[in-house]
Scaffold this motif. Sequence first.
Motif, mmCIF file in Angstrom:
data_model
loop_
_atom_site.group_PDB
_atom_site.id
_atom_site.type_symbol
_atom_site.label_atom_id
_atom_site.label_comp_id
_atom_site.label_asym_id
_atom_site.label_seq_id
_atom_site.Cartn_x
_atom_site.Cartn_y
_atom_site.Cartn_z
ATOM 1 N N ASP A 45 -2.012 0.814 5.577
ATOM 2 C CA ASP A 45 -3.458 0.808 5.389
ATOM 3 C C ASP A 45 -4.038 -0.192 6.386
ATOM 4 O O ASP A 45 -3.914 -1.390 6.207
ATOM 5 C CB ASP A 45 -3.809 0.397 3.957
ATOM 6 N N SER A 94 -5.517 8.305 -9.676
ATOM 7 C CA SER A 94 -6.463 8.440 -8.562
ATOM 8 C C SER A 94 -6.927 7.084 -8.054
ATOM 9 O O SER A 94 -7.212 6.918 -6.859
ATOM 10 C CB SER A 94 -7.674 9.281 -9.006
ATOM 11 N N GLY A 114 -4.277 5.819 -5.736
ATOM 12 C CA GLY A 114 -4.320 6.594 -4.498
ATOM 13 C C GLY A 114 -5.459 6.207 -3.585
ATOM 14 O O GLY A 114 -5.326 6.233 -2.356
ATOM 15 N N SER A 115 -6.596 5.821 -4.150
ATOM 16 C CA SER A 115 -7.771 5.472 -3.348
ATOM 17 C C SER A 115 -7.799 3.998 -2.949
ATOM 18 O O SER A 115 -8.692 3.567 -2.234
ATOM 19 C CB SER A 115 -9.054 5.804 -4.111
ATOM 20 N N GLY A 116 -6.829 3.224 -3.407
ATOM 21 C CA GLY A 116 -6.759 1.810 -3.037
ATOM 22 C C GLY A 116 -7.577 0.881 -3.898
ATOM 23 O O GLY A 116 -7.680 -0.314 -3.610
ATOM 24 N N THR A 146 6.843 5.280 -5.726
ATOM 25 C CA THR A 146 5.384 5.151 -5.659
ATOM 26 C C THR A 146 4.835 4.820 -7.037
ATOM 27 O O THR A 146 5.518 4.971 -8.059
ATOM 28 C CB THR A 146 4.729 6.464 -5.190
ATOM 29 N N LYS A 183 0.893 6.525 0.998
ATOM 30 C CA LYS A 183 0.377 7.031 2.283
ATOM 31 C C LYS A 183 0.765 6.163 3.472
ATOM 32 O O LYS A 183 0.182 6.302 4.542
ATOM 33 C CB LYS A 183 -1.155 7.125 2.217
ATOM 34 N N ASN A 190 -4.080 -2.118 -7.003
ATOM 35 C CA ASN A 190 -2.966 -2.502 -6.137
ATOM 36 C C ASN A 190 -1.691 -2.704 -6.956
ATOM 37 O O ASN A 190 -1.660 -2.463 -8.164
ATOM 38 C CB ASN A 190 -3.322 -3.749 -5.332
ATOM 39 N N HIS A 225 0.834 -1.202 0.000
ATOM 40 C CA HIS A 225 0.000 0.000 0.000
ATOM 41 C C HIS A 225 0.875 1.261 0.000
ATOM 42 O O HIS A 225 0.510 2.286 -0.566
ATOM 43 C CB HIS A 225 -0.923 -0.017 1.222
ATOM 44 N N THR A 248 1.538 1.923 -3.727
ATOM 45 C CA THR A 248 0.415 2.298 -4.590
ATOM 46 C C THR A 248 -0.226 3.617 -4.175
ATOM 47 O O THR A 248 -0.621 4.416 -5.016
ATOM 48 C CB THR A 248 -0.649 1.192 -4.610
ATOM 49 N N SER A 249 -0.336 3.864 -2.871
ATOM 50 C CA SER A 249 -1.008 5.084 -2.423
ATOM 51 C C SER A 249 -0.033 6.161 -1.970
ATOM 52 O O SER A 249 -0.372 7.341 -1.948
ATOM 53 C CB SER A 249 -1.968 4.771 -1.271
#
Length: 473
Positions: free
Chosen positions: A255, A294, A297-299, A341, A252, A302, A246, A249-250
């Motif tokens: 997750d 996007s 980013g939103s999951g 990323t 962030k 993957n 994650h 891919t995101s």
Amino acid sequence: MFKVFFVDDEELVVKSLQASLDWKEYGFELAGYALNGEEAFDQIRFIQPDVVITDIRMPGTSGLELIKRLKNASNRALFIVVSGYAEFALAQKAIKYGAFGYCLKPFDEEEIIGYLKKAKGLLEENINASEMRYLDLIEDDSEEARAELNDALNAVGINADSGERKHIVVSVGKDKLNFEPLGNCITLKIGYNKFVYVIQTGDESRLWYVLKDSPADLRGFGVSNPFVRVEELKNAIHAAELRAYHFFTSGKGYDCTREAAISNIEEHTLKQIKEVIVKQDIQGIAQSLDEMGSLFGSGLLNIKHALIVYNAIMSFSGESEAEHMEKYVLSYDKLAGLFSTAQEMLLYLKGVLSIGHDPQQDPPLHGGKNRTFNLIFQHINANFRGSVSIQNIAKEFNVNANYVSQLFKKEVGTTFTEYVSKLRIEYACKLIASTDMSINEIAEKAGYDDYFYFSRIFKRLMGTSPSNYRKHV
């Protein structure tokens, strides 16, 4: 760290032995002690230490009786027996009962250290062999393998044939996760700095509590949905592995949400990009890549989708070896090593499209090995154990990547990917036959980041798994 447990009816003796060595220096931590055999039996079954150092003569249950009872209860600890009496018959009896070592009081530090070093080596050997067997059984879809895996899990306290819920956690990063507070857990290394944890979880909230205190060097982790049956384990590993990336891919970090339900979006997105690639619609491809940003980013997409898209675009830009490119950039680890990323990857792919590919830029292919190819060939033979790729070679020798691919097929008669795989597996076979390194270590030495992928390539080329190959050489 391996755990060591002490049993002696004299507490002063235990305290003296505990204080006499820097146990951590030799790979051990103090797990506790008991002052009689009955208490020791219960504690050892609960704590599951790796090494037990026990006095041979104690009131009630003796050290020898303790060993016998624990062995009958399928305890796998190594036992070092200590005695104040130099009695050969006792030493013989201890060895007959399965003792690993026999020491006399007062303790000789060097003798204890020698046993600890031997014990550590044997424990590490057992762990490596056990890990490889688990991994082979997970990969094998036969009924026999499932039955053996079922038995193996039951033997370590994970009730595979009950209705108790289990989870898979996959971690990516240097440090391992510590699930010891949760009780029964198996840890398997499946790649360079990548681990799988099989956990029996009665209280799921405790699992997430442990994960919130993850080590600083951990890049990411993924958790599967709960499962019950052993045949669900393999898919649970794949699901947890996808979520472990994650961070890629995101962008962030972790997750900690539940696995999202499968959506039609991923199927539609991949179908759309395949259609515009077939049409050679550069603008359509670029637009699809923008839309994917996007979704990553939103999951909703993957790392598996990232790998598919990367290989599809690179194959399109090269127009050759299309069927082999997915096999070449073939692991999530390699993709996450190329880019920080998924967003960075998408920007790179848009750049590849903007440059385009003009076949006239490729040097003409002539008969016979040319000087450039000889240099490239030597480079591959010298560096196949590392991160060697067509892209890196093209950059190193200042030639077009597509040209390298065509030239290799023409001069060698096989694809670049197949040739490198052959070199790596041949090297792995030599290490399996000539060293006692674990299969995981051999996979890494041969240039593979992922054990499961290495195992599949090995089996395809050699007709058997790495572990079975070792048994017959």
